[in-house]
Write a protein that holds these residues in place. Structure first.
Motif, PDB file in Angstrom:
ATOM      1  N   ALA A 145       0.856  -1.190   0.000  1.00  0.00           N
ATOM      2  CA  ALA A 145       0.000   0.000   0.000  1.00  0.00           C
ATOM      3  C   ALA A 145       0.890   1.237   0.000  1.00  0.00           C
ATOM      4  O   ALA A 145       1.630   1.479   0.950  1.00  0.00           O
ATOM      5  N   PHE A 146       0.824   1.994  -1.087  1.00  0.00           N
ATOM      6  CA  PHE A 146       1.564   3.240  -1.199  1.00  0.00           C
ATOM      7  C   PHE A 146       0.622   4.374  -0.776  1.00  0.00           C
ATOM      8  O   PHE A 146      -0.361   4.661  -1.458  1.00  0.00           O
ATOM      9  N   MET A 147       0.932   4.999   0.351  1.00  0.00           N
ATOM     10  CA  MET A 147       0.036   5.986   0.949  1.00  0.00           C
ATOM     11  C   MET A 147       0.643   7.382   0.811  1.00  0.00           C
ATOM     12  O   MET A 147       1.669   7.691   1.434  1.00  0.00           O
ATOM     13  N   PHE A 148       0.016   8.205  -0.004  1.00  0.00           N
ATOM     14  CA  PHE A 148       0.523   9.542  -0.279  1.00  0.00           C
ATOM     15  C   PHE A 148      -0.198  10.567   0.589  1.00  0.00           C
ATOM     16  O   PHE A 148      -1.413  10.759   0.467  1.00  0.00           O
ATOM     17  N   VAL A 175      -4.457   8.225  -1.533  1.00  0.00           N
ATOM     18  CA  VAL A 175      -4.039   9.627  -1.531  1.00  0.00           C
ATOM     19  C   VAL A 175      -4.884  10.410  -0.535  1.00  0.00           C
ATOM     20  O   VAL A 175      -6.112  10.440  -0.635  1.00  0.00           O
ATOM     21  N   HIS A 176      -4.226  11.038   0.429  1.00  0.00           N
ATOM     22  CA  HIS A 176      -4.886  11.896   1.417  1.00  0.00           C
ATOM     23  C   HIS A 176      -4.457  13.327   1.123  1.00  0.00           C
ATOM     24  O   HIS A 176      -3.317  13.712   1.356  1.00  0.00           O
ATOM     25  N   SER A 177      -5.348  14.123   0.561  1.00  0.00           N
ATOM     26  CA  SER A 177      -5.051  15.514   0.229  1.00  0.00           C
ATOM     27  C   SER A 177      -5.977  16.429   1.007  1.00  0.00           C
ATOM     28  O   SER A 177      -6.855  15.971   1.739  1.00  0.00           O
ATOM     29  N   HIS A 178      -5.778  17.726   0.855  1.00  0.00           N
ATOM     30  CA  HIS A 178      -6.662  18.671   1.541  1.00  0.00           C
ATOM     31  C   HIS A 178      -8.095  18.426   1.071  1.00  0.00           C
ATOM     32  O   HIS A 178      -8.338  18.236  -0.124  1.00  0.00           O
ATOM     33  N   LYS A 187      -8.440   9.171 -16.508  1.00  0.00           N
ATOM     34  CA  LYS A 187      -9.010   7.883 -16.151  1.00  0.00           C
ATOM     35  C   LYS A 187      -8.021   6.734 -16.304  1.00  0.00           C
ATOM     36  O   LYS A 187      -8.175   5.695 -15.667  1.00  0.00           O
ATOM     37  N   ASN A 188      -7.009   6.913 -17.135  1.00  0.00           N
ATOM     38  CA  ASN A 188      -6.019   5.841 -17.311  1.00  0.00           C
ATOM     39  C   ASN A 188      -4.833   5.984 -16.362  1.00  0.00           C
ATOM     40  O   ASN A 188      -3.867   5.241 -16.448  1.00  0.00           O
ATOM     41  N   SER A 189      -4.915   6.937 -15.432  1.00  0.00           N
ATOM     42  CA  SER A 189      -3.843   7.133 -14.463  1.00  0.00           C
ATOM     43  C   SER A 189      -4.005   6.185 -13.281  1.00  0.00           C
ATOM     44  O   SER A 189      -5.124   5.891 -12.848  1.00  0.00           O
ATOM     45  N   VAL A 190      -2.892   5.721 -12.731  1.00  0.00           N
ATOM     46  CA  VAL A 190      -2.947   4.848 -11.551  1.00  0.00           C
ATOM     47  C   VAL A 190      -3.466   5.607 -10.335  1.00  0.00           C
ATOM     48  O   VAL A 190      -3.870   4.990  -9.338  1.00  0.00           O
ATOM     49  N   PHE A 191      -3.466   6.941 -10.401  1.00  0.00           N
ATOM     50  CA  PHE A 191      -3.938   7.751  -9.280  1.00  0.00           C
ATOM     51  C   PHE A 191      -5.417   8.124  -9.402  1.00  0.00           C
ATOM     52  O   PHE A 191      -5.977   8.711  -8.480  1.00  0.00           O
ATOM     53  N   HIS A 192      -6.042   7.767 -10.500  1.00  0.00           N
ATOM     54  CA  HIS A 192      -7.448   8.110 -10.701  1.00  0.00           C
ATOM     55  C   HIS A 192      -8.333   7.374  -9.698  1.00  0.00           C
ATOM     56  O   HIS A 192      -8.277   6.151  -9.566  1.00  0.00           O
ATOM     57  N   GLY A 193      -9.121   8.132  -8.961  1.00  0.00           N
ATOM     58  CA  GLY A 193     -10.039   7.529  -8.009  1.00  0.00           C
ATOM     59  C   GLY A 193      -9.381   6.957  -6.774  1.00  0.00           C
ATOM     60  O   GLY A 193      -9.969   6.116  -6.093  1.00  0.00           O
ATOM     61  N   ARG A 194      -8.185   7.392  -6.436  1.00  0.00           N
ATOM     62  CA  ARG A 194      -7.459   6.812  -5.303  1.00  0.00           C
ATOM     63  C   ARG A 194      -7.479   7.686  -4.048  1.00  0.00           C
ATOM     64  O   ARG A 194      -6.802   7.375  -3.076  1.00  0.00           O
ATOM     65  N   SER A 232       5.202  11.366   0.352  1.00  0.00           N
ATOM     66  CA  SER A 232       4.696  12.719   0.124  1.00  0.00           C
ATOM     67  C   SER A 232       4.717  13.008  -1.375  1.00  0.00           C
ATOM     68  O   SER A 232       5.195  12.199  -2.175  1.00  0.00           O
ATOM     69  N   GLU A 233       4.246  14.186  -1.769  1.00  0.00           N
ATOM     70  CA  GLU A 233       4.224  14.557  -3.185  1.00  0.00           C
ATOM     71  C   GLU A 233       5.618  14.819  -3.736  1.00  0.00           C
ATOM     72  O   GLU A 233       5.801  14.888  -4.952  1.00  0.00           O
ATOM     73  N   SER A 234       6.618  14.965  -2.859  1.00  0.00           N
ATOM     74  CA  SER A 234       7.977  15.229  -3.329  1.00  0.00           C
ATOM     75  C   SER A 234       8.863  13.991  -3.243  1.00  0.00           C
ATOM     76  O   SER A 234      10.078  14.086  -3.349  1.00  0.00           O
ATOM     77  N   CYS A 235       8.249  12.838  -3.069  1.00  0.00           N
ATOM     78  CA  CYS A 235       9.009  11.585  -3.001  1.00  0.00           C
ATOM     79  C   CYS A 235       9.198  10.968  -4.376  1.00  0.00           C
ATOM     80  O   CYS A 235       8.331  11.083  -5.240  1.00  0.00           O
ATOM     81  N   ILE A 236      10.313  10.294  -4.555  1.00  0.00           N
ATOM     82  CA  ILE A 236      10.551   9.521  -5.778  1.00  0.00           C
ATOM     83  C   ILE A 236      11.100   8.148  -5.393  1.00  0.00           C
ATOM     84  O   ILE A 236      11.757   8.004  -4.360  1.00  0.00           O
TER      85      ILE A 236
END
Length: 384
Positions: A145-148, A175-178, A187-194, A232-236
């Motif tokens: 589980a990759f938790m951003f 993804v936990h954002s503001h 829609k083809n992104s792995v982050f869509h709906g996450r 975080s958003e600045s991680c690679i």
């Protein structure tokens, strides 16, 4: 994140900062395997140069025995069950009323719900009663589980897309954002709906810890998630997916950095009002960026004693995200913890925030430096 590292700590525990955070300091002595790095900003993305750089480095990874970054199939070490029931992938865009009664327009999916934290943690804390050597891998394919934990957008999403490509079914993304952020992904992104139902998070406040636990609880609802990593958003990522998957799924310990620091930003933050539950000698400090296995994740979201204690007394100049987990894990579960983080952060400059690397600083030489010249202990053996 705050700069609570002094020079002693930079030398002693830089081995713990190496998984997804790209805020990188080449002057630090890297003493352990790094998986991620923190601090890369949008201006530093190197897709503008050559998108093949990341995955085509001529590196040879040397780990213990048969641990290698070469050809890898999950079935090498992890039992994979065919025809498993997978998560619902269809998503829609609609107005959603979150747990904190804020209505926003966002991508919705399996992850969206109206549970308050109390109900969420209760459901997430449930565990199967039947146990055995092959459970749960006998029935599901283990996932990471990759938790951003982010403020809004993910400027390095393209790099992550490349990282995850071709490994469907072996990972989950949360993804936990503001709560007011209404950006969307293709829609083809792995982050869509996450995205998960979120609440406001403030720098230096204890609601940072609450957000971390909220991410863990949402990820625990999926029984196939066996390892959990906070980003975080600045991680690679510094290694390809198969290397990360193999390293984490075969690790015998979790990775929560914890150390005793006799300084104003270490022991100086301790409150004697935490006695007798937490003594000064038990007080620990560490990186916010953790990685843990499922048993420890369940203990973290089920904890009430230490969580409430820290929420009440770790305030003002005491930053909960740097002390709660390190202290809690060290007191209760030290035997199953490596006492190091897998995310490397650049604390070379003075101040409460880590350094950043812009485009001119990001090069193959920098990434090579992060990936090499490091040793650590992995499953009881020294690795390099």
């Amino acid at each position: 994140m705050k700069n609570n590292h002094n020079n002693h700590h930079l030398t002693r525990s830089s081995s713990t900062h190496k998984l997804l955070n790209s805020q990188i300091n080449l002057n630090n002595i890297i003493s352990c395997f790094v998986i991620f790095a923190l601090g890369i900003t949008i201006g530093s993305t190197f897709f503008g140069h050559d998108s093949s750089l990341y995955y085509n480095f001529p590196f040879t990874l040397k780990f213990i025995n048969n641990f290698s970054s070469s050809t890898f199939s999950p079935s090498d070490h992890i039992r994979v069950v065919k025809n498993e029931v997978t998560s619902i992938t269809s998503t829609i865009t609609s107005n959603v009323t979150t747990a904190n009664n804020m209505t926003i327009s966002m991508e919705t999916s399996l992850y969206m719900h109206t549970m308050e934290d109390e109900e969420l943690f209760w459901k997430a804390s449930m565990v199967p009663k039947i146990e055995g050597k092959d459970y749960p891998t006998k029935f599901v394919t283990p996932k990471i589980a990759f938790m951003f934990l982010v403020r809004g957008p993910l400027p390095l999403a393209l790099l992550w897309e490349k990282f995850f490509k071709g490994n469907e079914g072996l990972y989950s993304i949360y993804v936990h954002s503001h709560p007011s952020y209404n950006g969307t992904f293709a829609k083809n992104s792995v982050f869509h709906g996450r995205r998960v139902p979120s609440k406001v998070v403030e720098w230096g406040k204890f609601n940072m810890v609450e957000a971390e636990r909220r991410l863990l609880a949402n990820a625990l609802l999926d029984i196939s998630n066996q390892r959990f990593i906070l980003l975080s958003e600045s991680c690679i990522p510094l290694y390809n997916f198969s290397t990360v998957y193999k390293y984490l799924l075969n690790s015998s310990k979790s990775h929560v950095e914890a150390y005793d620091l006799a300084s104003p930003v270490g022991r100086g933050r301790y409150s004697h009002r935490m006695m007798p539950s937490v003594a000064l000698s038990q007080w620990r400090k560490g990186s916010q960026w953790f990685e843990m296995d499922r048993p420890l994740a369940l203990e973290v979201i089920s904890d009430q004693k230490y969580f409430q204690l820290f929420k009440k007394y770790c305030t003002h100049s005491c930053y909960g995200d740097e002390h709660y987990l390190p202290t809690f894990v060290s007191i209760k579960f030290w035997q199953s913890n490596s006492n190091r983080s897998l995310t490397w952060v650049n604390w070379s400059r003075n101040g409460p925030h880590p350094g950043e690397f812009q485009r001119p600083h990001v090069s193959p030489a920098l990434l090579f430096k992060l990936r090499n010249n490091s040793t650590c202990e992995y499953n009881g053996e020294k690795t390099k």
